[in-house]
Design an enzyme around this catalytic site. Structure first.
Site, PDB file in Angstrom:
ATOM      1  N   ASP A   1      22.232 -21.806 -22.405  1.00 16.00           N
ATOM      2  CA  ASP A   1      21.158 -22.094 -23.343  1.00 16.00           C
ATOM      3  C   ASP A   1      20.835 -23.578 -23.277  1.00 16.00           C
ATOM      4  O   ASP A   1      21.679 -24.423 -23.576  1.00 16.00           O
ATOM      5  CB  ASP A   1      21.564 -21.695 -24.765  1.00 16.00           C
ATOM      6  CG  ASP A   1      20.359 -21.634 -25.682  1.00 16.00           C
ATOM      7  OD1 ASP A   1      20.512 -21.104 -26.780  1.00 16.00           O
ATOM      8  OD2 ASP A   1      19.290 -22.117 -25.296  1.00 16.00           O
TER       9      ASP A   1
ATOM     10  N   ASP B   1      -2.240  16.962 -31.350  1.00 22.69           N
ATOM     11  CA  ASP B   1      -2.690  16.017 -30.336  1.00 22.69           C
ATOM     12  C   ASP B   1      -1.761  16.128 -29.144  1.00 22.69           C
ATOM     13  O   ASP B   1      -0.609  16.583 -29.263  1.00 22.69           O
ATOM     14  CB  ASP B   1      -2.686  14.584 -30.873  1.00 22.69           C
ATOM     15  CG  ASP B   1      -3.461  13.634 -29.959  1.00 22.69           C
ATOM     16  OD1 ASP B   1      -4.296  14.127 -29.190  1.00 22.69           O
ATOM     17  OD2 ASP B   1      -3.219  12.420 -30.013  1.00 22.69           O
TER      18      ASP B   1
ATOM     19  N   ASP C   1      -8.811  16.516 -31.526  1.00 26.34           N
ATOM     20  CA  ASP C   1      -9.878  15.678 -30.974  1.00 26.34           C
ATOM     21  C   ASP C   1     -10.744  16.508 -30.037  1.00 26.34           C
ATOM     22  O   ASP C   1     -10.576  17.718 -29.914  1.00 26.34           O
ATOM     23  CB  ASP C   1      -9.293  14.460 -30.263  1.00 26.34           C
ATOM     24  CG  ASP C   1      -8.347  14.833 -29.147  1.00 26.34           C
ATOM     25  OD1 ASP C   1      -8.510  15.931 -28.566  1.00 26.34           O
ATOM     26  OD2 ASP C   1      -7.435  14.046 -28.834  1.00 26.34           O
TER      27      ASP C   1
ATOM     28  N   ASP D   1     -18.976 -15.506   1.895  1.00 34.25           N
ATOM     29  CA  ASP D   1     -20.003 -14.477   1.998  1.00 34.25           C
ATOM     30  C   ASP D   1     -21.347 -15.166   2.199  1.00 34.25           C
ATOM     31  O   ASP D   1     -21.700 -16.084   1.445  1.00 34.25           O
ATOM     32  CB  ASP D   1     -20.040 -13.604   0.746  1.00 34.25           C
ATOM     33  CG  ASP D   1     -21.158 -12.584   0.816  1.00 34.25           C
ATOM     34  OD1 ASP D   1     -21.005 -11.617   1.575  1.00 34.25           O
ATOM     35  OD2 ASP D   1     -22.178 -12.767   0.116  1.00 34.25           O
TER      36      ASP D   1
ATOM     37  N   ASP E   1     -21.576 -10.226   7.342  1.00 39.07           N
ATOM     38  CA  ASP E   1     -21.839 -11.404   6.515  1.00 39.07           C
ATOM     39  C   ASP E   1     -20.606 -11.929   5.817  1.00 39.07           C
ATOM     40  O   ASP E   1     -20.703 -12.849   5.009  1.00 39.07           O
ATOM     41  CB  ASP E   1     -22.923 -11.094   5.477  1.00 39.07           C
ATOM     42  CG  ASP E   1     -22.575  -9.889   4.620  1.00 39.07           C
ATOM     43  OD1 ASP E   1     -21.546  -9.237   4.912  1.00 39.07           O
ATOM     44  OD2 ASP E   1     -23.313  -9.594   3.677  1.00 39.07           O
ATOM     45  N   ASP E   2     -19.455 -11.342   6.080  1.00 43.01           N
ATOM     46  CA  ASP E   2     -18.193 -11.801   5.495  1.00 43.01           C
ATOM     47  C   ASP E   2     -17.450 -12.649   6.515  1.00 43.01           C
ATOM     48  O   ASP E   2     -17.337 -12.269   7.684  1.00 43.01           O
ATOM     49  CB  ASP E   2     -17.316 -10.624   5.065  1.00 43.01           C
ATOM     50  CG  ASP E   2     -17.921  -9.880   3.887  1.00 43.01           C
ATOM     51  OD1 ASP E   2     -18.583 -10.546   3.066  1.00 43.01           O
ATOM     52  OD2 ASP E   2     -17.735  -8.657   3.795  1.00 43.01           O
TER      53      ASP E   2
ATOM     54  N   ASP F   1       6.765   6.735  20.411  1.00 47.34           N
ATOM     55  CA  ASP F   1       7.427   8.028  20.251  1.00 47.34           C
ATOM     56  C   ASP F   1       6.449   9.115  20.675  1.00 47.34           C
ATOM     57  O   ASP F   1       5.220   8.919  20.664  1.00 47.34           O
ATOM     58  CB  ASP F   1       7.869   8.254  18.806  1.00 47.34           C
ATOM     59  CG  ASP F   1       8.737   9.489  18.665  1.00 47.34           C
ATOM     60  OD1 ASP F   1       9.750   9.580  19.394  1.00 47.34           O
ATOM     61  OD2 ASP F   1       8.409  10.365  17.848  1.00 47.34           O
TER      62      ASP F   1
ATOM     63  N   GLU G   1       6.959  10.898  26.753  1.00 51.47           N
ATOM     64  CA  GLU G   1       7.338   9.555  26.333  1.00 51.47           C
ATOM     65  C   GLU G   1       6.703   8.492  27.236  1.00 51.47           C
ATOM     66  O   GLU G   1       6.274   7.436  26.775  1.00 51.47           O
ATOM     67  CB  GLU G   1       8.863   9.413  26.335  1.00 51.47           C
ATOM     68  CG  GLU G   1       9.587  10.292  25.328  1.00 51.47           C
ATOM     69  CD  GLU G   1       9.463   9.758  23.911  1.00 51.47           C
ATOM     70  OE1 GLU G   1       8.913   8.657  23.730  1.00 51.47           O
ATOM     71  OE2 GLU G   1       9.888  10.464  22.989  1.00 51.47           O
TER      72      GLU G   1
ATOM     73  N   ASP H   1      12.939   5.830  21.982  1.00 55.63           N
ATOM     74  CA  ASP H   1      14.199   6.566  21.796  1.00 55.63           C
ATOM     75  C   ASP H   1      14.484   7.511  22.954  1.00 55.63           C
ATOM     76  O   ASP H   1      15.304   8.423  22.823  1.00 55.63           O
ATOM     77  CB  ASP H   1      14.172   7.337  20.471  1.00 55.63           C
ATOM     78  CG  ASP H   1      13.009   8.309  20.388  1.00 55.63           C
ATOM     79  OD1 ASP H   1      12.233   8.378  21.356  1.00 55.63           O
ATOM     80  OD2 ASP H   1      12.869   8.993  19.354  1.00 55.63           O
TER      81      ASP H   1
END
Length: 1755
Positions: free
Chosen positions: A461, A671, A736, A1346, A1427-1428, A1610, A1652, A1685
């Site tokens: 503390d 309810d 309700d 942007d 435009d990004d 794989d 593989e 593998d």
């Protein structure tokens, strides 16, 4: 006293309501107001600001609200008279004395009437010389003249004060806050001085120069009341006035004393900060000056430690002493005394009198006895501050963690004891004991406290001034009954039993000690950081360690809950015997039940409700007088504070009055609450509650979903119960307007039973308050019960039911009765109740053998509704039982996790309550009960499928003393097992199938046989019995290490289902010494694999060595081994648990192996996970059940699909078309047309926003000169193919803004109007992911931009015309385009060429070859998507320079600059990214999916269940011809396009774990059978359930010299239709997954090895391209790796033998792969199948395997 830092000291901190005042020594020759010039100016500025608001009108004067107050007038104008006396603000020199003004002689005896007590009343004396206020009353004070000055007037008489009267005096400002009182007093004293009353002001010794007169006292009193309203006075001022309301002089005296103390402290701080010493004065004088200043500051609560003091002293050294600043600055542990020794030595050399002066170096023993935290004197001394302390002064209190200490001893010893609150002291009284002294007589209360929040730890503390501990077993040199009080934050005294020393022995073998107080009346053991700082120990919360100032680490710090803790293992126990306990023993018969125990017993109800219940006998067995209510008022239950935390209370009395006229059970409120997420399938997600209006009786029922039939079943049950039990008929039910209540089915049911449904009206939330408050109360109780008991969350409804039982039995303070009493039922017998979560032992009536333990640990939940038993949760059996055969568990081992008042605290109280009920293990029990373990049929949680958090006993039993595991490990494991078996599991796997509910009635003694998993070739290994082999030493070590993994505690469970059993050695955690199988070393196994000729026709069996990664070739150099380790090190591969030993019975040896034939399945079709089934066991395998994912939906296929080979003779026209048209995926339409957004939009507000967006878009088009506005063309004159249709589209963005866009219909544009060779490029997703990954590893700033209306910046070359916008009203005219309008085929390409040219020519960028829209220079990388723009750079200024250049040409908007060092959130191309620079990056799409998935009209969360995997193995798609009409076929195809379109968008962005299922279902878009739709719904459901999952990246280690690019490959051989193979690849950069691919092989492979090879060859081109991109963006070297593998594939790649290639195609493919590997410096390594995360790309996996392979990189 509270430790304060030098920079945090505030001279205005005195006088608060929570702090005491300590009078300090004040020099009599110093003006207390003369603190500093700057402070005076600040004070006058404050008063000027306060008064400047009160100058204009009478209403803004000092006391404007009083009707008797008039605005002040100049002296020439007589003031208005509203009574017999002049106005209080018009004090003139020659005012007449009103008649009857003369009072008694002494000021304290002035008779005030109530009217005269008003602040507005001022009766002047006959010869009053008080000045008149000027016209600007309340204006700021002017700067005092030299004659008034800033000091007190030392006049000898009152007459002298009256001679120099000023005509006008400005009044002081109004006091507006207690915190401003010190500054206000200064201006008030100046006001008195200017009013010729300086002689009555108390001087520094507390006495005025002259005696105050009655007139002056009255003036003082009234002006103080006027300008210092009582509501703004500090507490200590109010205390003085409460004794004598006229004692203003005492207030002034104390204020001056405080100001003098602050002035002295400020002067000392300034002096210490500006020390100068060059040897011109004796060193003795300099040392005395410095030590006196430090002593005064320490005594006044400003602690100056050695380090700060030495820095301040060295900074002021000059001349020959200056070199000390450079020789000592690195000495971290230097003390003030050591520094002065060097100063004395230099001074003696300067004076040439070293031999004639005494030596200043002291013995170490002298330094140890010094009373300060630093040593700077030649002998120990006790500093006594303020020896002339007045009687009304108080000792300064010191705060600890919600406690503070003060001393009650006489004033002579007060300082020394108070000083001990922050540092070791030299005690002077008879109770003082030094470290090491023996204790002769003591009454220290040794109390065992083992139930802290974190057991065995001390709470650190920073606000505590003293260390407090509850157990006396660590206190050394203790003395009992010290004269020290402990005061908490509410100023309540806590008794102290003893004071002593707390001795530490840290990791570096250093020992130290601090003072400690002993008290049993605190919640935690507190360790003061201030006292640790006094012994040169600090807490570093960044490294979580205790350390010295030189950086030496002493002990770790543990973060638990909201606090930090340090272990008690560093405390040295005391060797004293347990002294006499001061507490008085209370007999068992007279001891009362503690209130906290009753509070927890009765579901954490409040004290008032419990007392009412006991008074009215709604709770029986004991009375109100049997409970100790002393702590009820101040008791704070931590569980209630956590569980019942709320924002505000519901409004009471909101129901209609007519409801009170109904009879009991005629008017119900209902309810529904829910859903509760992340629960097992068997646990309910909702509950529905009912409350009777008259009796307030409550019922609760669990629900798994909110379907109509589920709600109808509950209504039927509750109505029948009320009719049969209470002979009443329900007339009205209030609810309700939720769809579960307003549906037609329920409405007809209520109508049939003659019940009136009463729905809440619109916006009338108060009318439904009864049901809503009940649900809130029950939910609060539920959270509190779970928090208190530590039980898992899936038992939440048991807590609800327990709370309902108790709540029905508690009396209401309003009606004085409980709901049970209103209903005519008897009160609840509390002796039949157990605390929720109480540990118990349940009798096992059917053990395996007679020597098997008969008791099963469990936790009591609630009384049974169907019997006289109790519902008890048994974690080991994963179920709940209804039984009376249990005994309450006591002792330390049954302790719960949270707080120290759990079940153990009240063991004796619980025994007293349950004394009348005998346990089944009692010695006098004769007859055994017949209702053993009655399973509750009513309880929804009778059978819980869980993974309890406890290791099985078989682990500890399997370990023999002869194992290689150290003995300490066995001991710790055995202790952990015994302790864990009786603890409530904290967490539970929420994804356990519902089918594994009931354990077998009789547990089989035969263990299960582990399933055999398929190899890469799809073949099966035959089982050679026996399988177990003894472990080698290396394997034993690895198993032991793996067994400690915290992520896999159920190693036996995993090994039973996921282990490959072959004829190679198997490592075992149990260390079984089976000698029937010869031992094979790892080296020999590896050697066999390396030198074996590769088989082409059939794949070799997989080696199941205990090594995680086994290279296929023998390393020739150490560097290659390091390369392999470097590549593997950072990959997010799963941690495999150790394999447990498996014993097979003799009958099994005679059984032949079970073989499973291969099947051709669209989703795997190979039943390899079920090759071997359990023998002689009725209990089904949990893993088998996990793969059976069943989603309840009426239209979903419920047929059990088996792995059958589909017939190949049928024609599948739609399937063939689907395979050829996989790319025909339509995106979801999220936009609106003009008529939908504006013309026919009934939402007025939304319509207005779209109209505003429309005009904004038109203005932008005109601004950009999109078309030629000078001329309009007739439609008949223009070639129709050059006319482009246009339209407005509208949409609402996720940030809430409404957007309009004018676009061209490029989908119907004629081919002659554009150049088909132009390309519209955007940044590749792999390029974006690569850039983001490099940004994380290199601490780059990420800026998002942007460009508004980007396409409109690009000119159009072709001659094209469009129709004018609708608002112009020229439908027959055309306008010619000048700019690239959105939607045109060429607009994208035009914009790309425009922005590319600008970036290269104007911004100095260059485009990365082969990666379009990726631009770079030496400092910045840009990714462009239309435009990004996303900018990456090491220096944020580099990004800013690019932005400035872009703004010169384009309307550039900064979406996110990315300058913060905290977590930043981006939305980049649909990815929601959370990025904290230098730490982590999280990529997800939760918000987007939450918005889009519900719009697909797919039913979500059927039956409230959550899927654990996107698909299930063992199923194939039945491809019979579809028999549906054309319209339905088109509708379903359109639905599939929407669903698969969204899934593809998400999967290729970041959910690479879904790519296999997406690819497979995409092949069937044009074959929308019911089964295909069901599987698609299942995939969308899984996406919804896991929409919060994120792709997690962590920063790479800074020591890594290279970038590591890895592809994990794989293939699943022949598992697709027509025996095609599925291949998958995952790409990782520096351990971060940046992409994945799952696709069907374009050719039919003839073996696993061929599949593989095909998969690896598909990954190499992209791997090389990514490698080039990484080298262009980051100049670090790059290491490329391939992991597979398949050992045979690696062998073929490494081999130089071409003789065994079966055909030309296979040979050329393999040879090309060899060339690519060798030519591109690719490293190829083997990875275990269980660790191959690319396995999720090629086939459906069981739930456990799916989670194991994905939880490291997406969660």
């Amino acid at each position: 006293m509270e430790s304060q830092q030098l920079s945090q000291h505030s001279p205005n901190s005195h006088g608060s309501a929570c702090a005491s005042v300590t009078s300090k020594e004040v020099h009599t020759n110093q003006d207390p107001l003369d603190v500093s010039a700057s402070k005076t100016e600040e004070c006058e500025k404050a008063s000027t600001k306060a008064n400047s608001q009160q100058t204009t009108t009478p209403a803004s004067s000092a006391v404007p609200e009083n009707p008797h107050h008039a605005s002040p007038q100049p002296a020439s104008v007589p003031p208005p008279q509203n009574g017999p006396y002049p106005q209080q603000c018009m004090m003139t020199q020659n005012q007449a004395n009103p008649s009857g003004w003369s009072f008694y002689g002494h000021p304290s005896m002035i008779p005030y009437t109530p009217y005269q007590m008003s602040p507005m009343y001022f009766p002047p004396g006959p010869q009053s010389q008080f000045p008149q206020y000027p016209s600007s009353v309340g204006t700021p004070l002017s700067t005092p003249s030299p004659e008034s000055g800033n000091t007190f007037t030392d006049s000898s008489s009152a007459d002298s004060d009256m001679t120099s009267t000023k005509k006008y005096v400005r009044p002081p400002p109004m006091l507006t806050s207690p915190n401003d009182f010190p500054n206000w007093v200064k201006t008030y004293i100046k006001f008195l001085q200017n009013s010729n009353l300086g002689g009555i002001i108390p001087t520094v010794n507390g006495k005025p120069v002259r005696q105050i007169t009655d007139d002056e006292l009255t003036f003082l009193y009234n002006t103080f009341q006027i300008f210092a309203p009582s509501q703004f006075l500090p507490t200590w001022v109010k205390d003085i006035l409460s004794v004598d309301y006229t004692d203003i002089m005492k207030i002034l005296s104390k204020s001056i004393e405080k100001m003098q103390s602050d002035t002295q402290e400020a002067n000392d701080i300034v002096t210490l900060a500006n020390l100068q010493y060059n040897g011109s004065t004796p060193a003795d004088a300099f040392e005395t000056k410095v030590t006196n200043i430090i002593d005064r500051l320490n005594n006044n609560g400003i602690h100056i430690n050695n380090k700060v003091a030495c820095q301040l002293i060295m900074r002021g050294l000059s001349g020959e002493y200056k070199f000390l600043r450079y020789t000592r600055h690195r000495h971290l542990n230097m003390t003030v005394a050591e520094l002065f020794l060097d100063i004395h030595a230099i001074y003696e050399e300067q004076q040439g009198s070293r031999n004639s002066k005494p030596n200043y170096r002291r013995n170490p023993s002298d330094e140890k006895n010094d009373s300060r935290s630093y040593t700077n004197t030649t002998k120990p001394k006790v500093i006594a501050r303020n020896p002339q302390k007045t009687n009304n002064s108080k000792s300064k209190t010191a705060r600890a963690h919600n406690v503070s200490t003060s001393n009650n001893s006489p004033s002579t010893d007060n300082d020394s004891i108070s000083k001990s609150t922050t540092e070791p002291i030299q005690l002077n009284n008879k109770h003082d004991l030094h470290l090491g002294q023996k204790l002769t007589e003591s009454t220290v209360n040794h109390t065992n406290h083992s139930d802290d929040e974190l057991p065995g730890h001390l709470l650190l503390d920073s606000g505590a001034s003293r260390t407090l501990i509850r157990s006396a077993h660590h206190i050394h040199s203790a003395s009992s009954n010290p004269d020290i009080n402990v005061v908490d934050a509410q100023k309540r005294n806590i008794p102290i039993n003893a004071i002593g020393d707390l001795q530490f022995h840290f990791q570096d073998n250093t020992k130290t000690s601090i003072k400690v107080l002993h008290t049993p009346n605190i919640a935690y053991d507190l360790l003061s950081l201030n006292e640790l700082a006094a012994v040169d120990i600090t807490a570093c919360f960044t490294k979580n360690v205790l350390e010295r100032s030189d950086g030496t680490v002493l002990a770790p710090i543990v973060k638990y809950g909201d606090f930090y803790w340090v272990s008690k293992k560093y405390l040295l126990p005391s060797n004293i015997s347990v002294p006499t306990i001061n507490n008085v023993h209370t007999s068992e018969s007279t001891r009362k039940y503690p209130y906290p125990f009753i509070h927890r017993m009765l579901a954490h109800a409040n004290a008032q409700t419990i007392r009412y219940s006991l008074k009215n006998n709604t709770i029986t067995y004991f009375n109100e007088s049997d409970v100790d209510w002393s702590s009820a008022i101040d008791y704070q239950c931590p569980d209630c504070l956590i569980g019942k935390s709320t924002k505000h209370r519901h409004i009471k009395g909101s129901r209609l009055k007519y409801q009170n006229s109904y009879e009991p059970f005629q008017y119900l409120h209902t309810d529904i609450f829910g859903p509760v997420h992340n629960l097992p399938n068997s646990a309910p997600s909702y509950f529905i509650s009912f409350t009777d209006e008259t009796t307030k009786f409550r019922w609760v029922y669990p629900l798994h979903d909110r379907r109509e039939d589920s709600i109808l079943d509950v209504f039927t049950t509750i109505l029948a119960f009320i009719k049969n039990q209470f002979q009443a008929s329900v007339l009205v039910i209030q609810m309700d307007r939720g769809s579960e209540y307003t549906n037609r089915t329920l409405h007809k049911f209520l109508e049939k039973n003659g019940i009136t449904p009463c729905y809440t009206t619109t916006a009338d939330s108060r009318a439904h308050g009864v049901a809503e408050r009940l649900n809130r109360t029950l939910l609060d109780d539920c959270r509190t019960q779970l928090q208190c008991s530590g039980l898992p969350n899936h038992l939440w409804f048991s807590a609800i039911e327990f709370s309902t039982i108790v709540r029905n039995s508690l009396a209401s303070p309003k009606s004085k009765k409980s709901a049970r009493q209103h209903a005519g039922l008897a009160g609840l017998d509390i002796s039949t109740l157990l605390p929720f979560g109480q540990p118990v032992i349940v009798n096992d009536h059917n053990p395996n053998s007679k020597i098997h333990p008969r008791g099963i640990p469990g936790y009591a939940l609630h009384p049974s509704r169907n019997s006289y038993g109790y519902i008890i949760y048994l974690p080991s059996l994963k179920k709940t039982v209804d039984t009376t055969n249990y005994v309450i568990l006591q002792g330390k081992e049954s302790r719960l996790d949270q707080f120290n008042y759990d079940a153990l605290t009240f063991d004796e109280d619980l025994n007293r309550l349950t004394a009348s009920y005998h346990s089944f293990i009692a010695s006098n029990e004769i007859q055994e009960s017949n209702d053993l373990n009655i399973e509750s049929d009513h309880d929804f949680q009778s059978d819980i499928e869980l993974h309890p958090e406890q290791p099985r006993n078989v682990l500890s039993k399997a370990v023999s003393p002869t194992d290689s595991t150290p003995p300490s490990t066995h001991t710790e494991d055995s202790k952990r097992v015994s302790k864990t078996n009786i603890r409530a599991p904290r967490e539970v796997d929420p994804n356990i199938s519902e089918s594994n509910i009931l354990p077998s009635k009789k547990r089989s003694s035969t263990p299960q046989i582990s399933n055999i998993e398929s190899t890469g070739s799809g073949g099966m290994h035959k089982l050679n019995v026996p399988l177990l082999a003894p472990m080698s030493q290396s394997n034993t070590h690895e198993s032991s290490h793996a067994s400690k993994s915290k992520d896999f505690r159920h190693s036996d469970s995993y090994s039973e289902n996921e282990t490959n059993h072959t004829n190679v050695p198997i490592s075992s955690t149990g260390g079984t010494n089976n000698k029937t199988v010869p031992q094979i070393s790892d080296q020999e196994t590896e050697k066999r694999i390396i030198h074996r000729s590769p088989s082409i026709d059939a794949s070799p069996p997989e080696n199941n060595s205990s090594h995680n990664i086994v290279p296929i070739k023998t390393p020739t150099t150490v560097s290659e081994q390091n390369t392999e380790e470097s590549i593997i090190a950072d990959l997010p591969l799963p941690d495999l648990p150790p394999e447990s030993p498996t014993e097979f019975p003799d009958p099994f040896k005679e059984l032949p192996p079970i073989n499973s034939r291969q099947t051709n399945s669209s989703l795997g079709g190979i039943g390899d996970s079920n090759a071997y089934t359990t023998i002689n066991s009725k209990k089904r395998s949990l893993e088998d059940n996990e793969t059976e994912i069943k989603v309840s939906r009426d239209t979903w296929n419920t047929k059990n699909m088996r792995s059958l080979e589909p017939p190949r003779s049928k024609k599948r026209i739609h399937l063939i078309a689907a395979v050829k048209a996989v790319k025909s995926i339509k995106p979801i339409r999220t936009t609106l047309r003009y008529d939908e957004a504006i013309t026919y939009n009934k939402d007025i507000k939304e319509k207005e926003k779209y109209i505003e967006a429309y005009h904004k878009e038109v203005n932008q088009l005109l601004k950009m000169k999109t078309w030629d506005t000078d001329e309009y063309y007739d439609r008949k004159e223009i070639d129709p193919k050059r006319v482009i249709n246009s339209m407005f589209i509208f949409n609402k963005k996720r940030d809430g803004t409404h957007k309009a866009r004018f676009v061209a219909r490029g989908d119907i544009q004629h081919p002659d109007t554009y150049d088909s060779g132009m390309q519209s490029n955007t940044v590749h997703h792999y390029a974006l992911m690569t850039s983001l990954s490099l940004a994380l590893d290199n601490n780059y700033y990420i800026t998002q931009l942007d460009i508004s209306s980007a396409y409109l910046y690009a000119d159009i070359k072709e001659e094209l015309y469009i129709r004018p916008p609708p608002h112009l009203g020229m439908n027959d005219k055309l306008i010619r385009l000048k700019k690239s309008l959105y939607g045109l085929k060429q607009s994208g390409a035009n914009w790309y060429e425009t922005i590319k040219s600008y970036l290269i020519q104007q911004c100095g960028m260059e485009e990365v070859r082969g990666w379009s829209c990726v631009f770079k220079n030496s400092q910045v990388t840009i990714c462009l998507f239309v435009d990004d723009m996303v900018l990456f750079s090491k220096n944020l200024n580099s990004n800013k320079r690019i932005i400035e250049k872009l703004k010169m040409q384009y309307d550039t908007k900064i979406i996110n600059l990315g300058e913060s060092d905290e977590e930043i959130q981006y939305d980049i191309l649909g990815l929601e990214i959370k990025y904290q620079r230098g730490k982590y990056m999280k990529l997800g799409m939760e918000n987007s999916l939450t918005e889009k998935i519900p719009k697909l009209n797919v039913p979500l969360n059927p039956k409230g269940r959550k899927l654990s995997a996107p698909g299930q193995p063992g199923l194939y798609i039945d491809q019979d011809e579809l028999e549906i009409d054309e319209d339905e076929y088109k509708e379903k195809v359109h639905e599939m396009q929407k669903l698969i379109g969204l899934a593809s968008y998400v999967g290729y962005k970041f959910r690479f774990d879904l790519l296999y299922y997406i690819n497979t279902l995409a092949q069937h878009i044009l074959f929308p059978s019911r089964q295909v739709l069901d599987m698609t719904y299942e995939l969308i459901q899984f996406m919804w359930d896991t929409r919060d999952k994120q792709l997690i990246w962590h920063k790479n280690k800074p020591t890594e010299p290279d970038n590591k690019l890895v592809a994990i490959s794989d293939a699943s051989y022949g598992n697709q239709p027509y025996y095609k193979s599925q291949i998958g690849n995952i790409y990782l950069l520096n351990g971060k997954v940046i992409g994945g691919k799952s696709t069907k092989a374009s050719l039919t492979c003839t073996s696993t090895t061929e599949a593989e090879i095909h998969a690896i060859s598909e990954s190499v081109p992209l791997l090389n391209n990514l490698s080039y991109l990484i080298q262009e963006l980051n100049k670090k070297p790059i290491i490329k790796g391939l992991l597979t593998d398949s050992r045979s594939t690696i062998s073929i790649i490494k081999s130089t033998n071409e003789e065994k290639f079966r055909n030309r195609f296979f040979g050329t493919k393999a040879m090309r792969l060899r060339d690519e590997v060798s030519g591109n410096n690719l490293y190829v390594y083997y990875i275990e199948t269980k660790k191959n995360i690319a396995d999720v790309m090629t086939k459906p996996l069981p739930i456990k395997t799916f989670k194991l392979l994905t939880n490291k990189w997406i969660h």
